[in-house]
Write an enzyme that holds these catalytic residues in place. Structure first.
Site, short mmCIF file in Angstrom:
data_model
loop_
_atom_site.label_atom_id
_atom_site.label_comp_id
_atom_site.label_asym_id
_atom_site.label_seq_id
_atom_site.Cartn_x
_atom_site.Cartn_y
_atom_site.Cartn_z
N THR A 125 33.01 46.33 26.94
CA THR A 125 34.34 46.93 26.81
C THR A 125 35.12 46.90 28.12
O THR A 125 36.34 47.10 28.12
CB THR A 125 34.22 48.39 26.36
OG1 THR A 125 33.55 49.16 27.38
CG2 THR A 125 33.42 48.49 25.06
N ASP A 221 29.19 38.62 42.36
CA ASP A 221 28.91 40.04 42.21
C ASP A 221 28.61 40.63 43.59
O ASP A 221 27.58 40.31 44.20
CB ASP A 221 27.73 40.25 41.26
CG ASP A 221 27.48 41.72 40.97
OD1 ASP A 221 27.09 42.45 41.90
OD2 ASP A 221 27.64 42.12 39.81
#
Length: 231
Positions: A125, A221
């Protein structure tokens, strides 16, 4: 937000609306950011470069730090100067990647207090939720400096800023290594009507997000590159 909240700079301010955004334009910033982007840069070097880069960004980010007058005596005479005002600034790294920025920030601002905010992004999400915090219950009158390497989708930073304002913080400066336009726009959208000055200081504004919510070209990342991939 107050226009010109970060006065003076040859670095460009980016007109994204109410939030004052400073992209720091300096050869050393560009040099260190380039090394961070390089996939061949190992974790120890990445951590050192991050600390150095954050100290450079912190110099710009603290231009609005609150001070009060003070008189000191030199070996020759009295001199008028300033000291950091009370309450002390609060530095808030967002776990876990924000920890890699803490040393660089406190090197420049050693008397600041430090709180911690743990937020995790749902990879499906792309929304952020709080899983841990170590912060004063009352932040009334506090200037807060939020540390988060990557402003990607913007959900984590927006949630962190709202969390601090809900506790009474009245001035927020976020320091990020990189940002994407989509993330900046989301932060502004979700913080509409915040009523608190909010600044963003970054080393670079990148092109866009990919379909996984990563900044392009970015640097990967940040947490994994700082500390390795935790299994």
């Amino acid at each position: 937000m107050t226009a010109g909240a970060l006065p003076r700079s040859e670095s460009p301010t980016v007109p994204f609306g109410l939030m004052q955004i400073l992209v720091v334009d300096h050869p050393l910033v560009a040099h260190k950011l380039t090394a961070l982007r390089d996939e061949q840069t190992d974790s120890p070097t990445f951590r050192r470069l991050t600390e150095e880069l954050v100290t450079l960004l912190a110099y710009e980010a603290t231009r609005d730090v609150r001070t009060g007058p003070v008189t000191v005596r030199t070996p020759v005479a009295e001199a008028q100067g300033v000291k950091l005002a009370a309450p002390k600034p609060l530095v808030v790294p967002i776990l876990r990647a924000g920890l890699g920025m803490l040393e660089g920030m406190t090197r420049l601002l050693p008397t600041a207090e430090v709180g911690f905010l743990g937020m995790v992004r749902n990879e499906e999400t792309l929304t952020a939720s709080t899983y841990a915090e170590r912060l004063p219950e009352d932040l009334s009158g506090r200037q807060c400096y939020v540390l988060d390497p990557m402003l990607a989708t913007g959900g984590t930073l927006a949630a962190a800023i709202q969390f601090l304002v809900d506790r009474g913080a009245d001035h927020i400066t976020a320091i990020c290594l990189l940002a994407a336009p989509e993330g900046v726009e989301r932060v502004e959208r979700e913080l509409t009507g915040l009523g608190v000055p909010c600044n963003l200081v970054i080393a670079g504004m990148d092109s866009h997000l990919n379909d996984r919510g990563y900044i392009v070209p970015g640097l990967g990342d940040a947490g994994d590159r700082l500390y390795g991939v935790a299994q």
